[in-house]
Design a protein around this motif. Structure first.
Motif, short mmCIF file in Angstrom:
data_model
loop_
_atom_site.label_atom_id
_atom_site.label_comp_id
_atom_site.label_asym_id
_atom_site.label_seq_id
_atom_site.Cartn_x
_atom_site.Cartn_y
_atom_site.Cartn_z
N LEU A 1 0.82 -1.21 0.00
CA LEU A 1 0.00 0.00 0.00
C LEU A 1 0.85 1.26 0.00
CD1 LEU A 1 -2.91 -0.69 2.51
CD2 LEU A 1 -2.84 -1.07 0.05
N VAL A 2 0.45 2.21 -0.85
CA VAL A 2 1.00 3.56 -0.84
C VAL A 2 -0.16 4.50 -0.60
CG1 VAL A 2 2.16 5.36 -2.16
CG2 VAL A 2 2.86 2.96 -2.44
N ARG B 1 -7.44 -7.65 -6.65
CA ARG B 1 -7.57 -8.71 -7.65
C ARG B 1 -6.90 -8.33 -8.97
NH1 ARG B 1 -14.08 -9.67 -6.89
NH2 ARG B 1 -14.09 -9.47 -4.60
N HIS B 2 -6.62 -7.04 -9.12
CA HIS B 2 -6.02 -6.55 -10.36
C HIS B 2 -4.57 -6.14 -10.17
CE1 HIS B 2 -9.93 -6.13 -12.49
NE2 HIS B 2 -10.39 -5.89 -11.28
N ALA B 3 -4.10 -6.01 -8.94
CA ALA B 3 -2.79 -5.40 -8.73
C ALA B 3 -2.11 -5.93 -7.48
CB ALA B 3 -2.95 -3.88 -8.63
N ASP B 4 -0.80 -5.72 -7.42
CA ASP B 4 0.00 -6.04 -6.24
C ASP B 4 0.34 -4.80 -5.43
OD1 ASP B 4 0.20 -8.82 -6.88
OD2 ASP B 4 1.67 -8.28 -8.42
N VAL B 5 0.28 -3.63 -6.08
CA VAL B 5 0.55 -2.36 -5.40
C VAL B 5 -0.70 -1.50 -5.51
CG1 VAL B 5 2.06 -0.35 -5.20
CG2 VAL B 5 2.96 -2.50 -6.11
N LEU B 6 -1.22 -1.04 -4.38
CA LEU B 6 -2.41 -0.20 -4.35
C LEU B 6 -2.02 1.21 -3.92
CD1 LEU B 6 -5.00 -2.53 -2.53
CD2 LEU B 6 -4.31 -2.51 -4.94
N VAL B 7 -2.42 2.21 -4.71
CA VAL B 7 -2.22 3.61 -4.36
C VAL B 7 -3.56 4.13 -3.86
CG1 VAL B 7 -1.61 5.90 -5.18
CG2 VAL B 7 -0.41 3.89 -6.07
N LEU B 8 -3.61 4.57 -2.61
CA LEU B 8 -4.85 5.04 -1.98
C LEU B 8 -4.92 6.56 -2.05
CD1 LEU B 8 -4.60 2.11 -0.89
CD2 LEU B 8 -5.57 2.93 1.26
#
Length: 328
Positions: free
Chosen positions: A28-29, A118-125
């Motif tokens: 998470l970022v 489900r679409h990514a390994d890195v999530l930008v919040l």
């Protein structure tokens, strides 16, 4: 007023850190803003997602659908209804579609994060200062000229939360502006600060880009649906453009009927608007509408921090490395 500000401060300090738990494989970022609008957090979040995608990582941006009703978790499409996904998520989707980065919104952040994972390994919040457990990297966006806005809490000011709470939550302050001056990089002594440069070539009228030097001398106006349009006004004037008038809507729009009448009667040759503000215009205007061209360019330090965290595969909430690498 002081009692109201104190009450706001206590409430806002608690809300700086969100209890959000993401699937174990995700990194998470989080990107928060120092003020209630005008910090540049969404452009910064978009730029971070773009940098990660360009480097080959599977990334998704989790939006917040402010003043919208998504109904359920959904991947935002570029032609979605504004009332279903919100203006900032819609703008993010349009900015990131060419890179294949999904933008996800939902009635609750946890639902959006679940679908995004489900679409990514890195999530930008976008719009989250910090999570509990802590995000791998927490960025605090600040305006390079007025980093803390009025430096006061509502109702008299626009500081999002007590400064101590904002600083405790973030890992890195990101100063956004045209020129990363030394003053812009010294907004806080207790936290490391870097910059992101706002770069603009001009403004788009339809499919034609008019560069700033070709717009000198025109009678221009600004249409704003931002809480702090002063940043945009400064940026336009820094390019040698004089603004005849500024028509304001409330933050996130829409423009009222009276504002549109005022705009229709204003003696201007060209209206400027950001892409976010322009989608709140529901009626044509006599003068052409020019959408401001803007790109946020990350500093080498910030880019290195992002890619380093993604490469290490920071285990969310645990700090142990995992196998997250560039997509094939």
């Amino acid at each position: 007023m002081d009692a109201l500000s104190s009450a706001w401060g206590r409430f806002a300090a608690v809300g700086v850190v969100r209890p959000l738990v993401a699937p174990r494989h995700t990194c998470l970022v989080s990107v928060g803003g120092a003020t209630l609008g005008g910090s540049g957090k969404t452009p910064l979040a978009i730029a971070c997602a773009a940098a990660l995608a360009t480097a080959g990582y599977r990334v998704a941006l989790v939006g917040h659908a402010y003043r919208a009703r998504p109904g359920s978790a959904r991947v935002v499409k570029v032609d979605d209804d504004l009332g279903r996904v919100g203006d900032e998520a819609l703008i993010a989707a349009r900015a990131l579609v060419a890179l294949g980065v999904p933008v996800v919104v939902a009635p609750r952040r946890a639902l959006a994060m679940d679908l995004a994972s489900r679409h990514a390994d890195v999530l930008v919040l976008d719009g989250v200062a910090q999570t509990a457990p802590r995000a791998a990297l927490a960025l605090l966006a600040v305006d390079a000229v007025e980093p803390w806005g009025s430096a006061r809490l509502p109702p008299r000011g626009d500081l999002r939360a007590p400064l101590a709470a904002l600083l405790a939550a973030c890992d890195l302050i990101v100063s956004l502006g045209i020129d990363p001056s030394p003053a812009a990089l010294s907004v806080c002594r207790s936290k490391p600060t870097t910059y992101a440069r706002s770069y603009s070539r001009g403004a788009w009228v339809g499919q034609t880009l008019f560069r700033w030097d070709s717009l000198a001398g025109i009678r221009a106006g600004l249409l704003s649906a931002l809480s702090r349009p002063e940043r945009i006004v400064r940026a336009i004037r820094a390019r040698g453009i004089s603004l005849h008038t500024v028509i304001r809507a409330r933050d996130h729009g829409p423009f009222s009927a009276s504002a549109l009448v005022q705009a229709a009667r204003a003696p201007v040759d060209l209206w400027f608007a950001t892409d976010k503000c322009a989608i709140h215009l529901r009626a044509p205007l006599p003068a052409p509408l020019a959408i401001l061209d803007n790109e946020v360019v990350l500093s080498p330090l910030l880019r290195a921090r992002l890619l380093g965290i993604a490469s290490a595969g920071h285990s969310y909430g645990r700090g142990a490395p995992m196998a997250i690498g560039p997509a094939p």
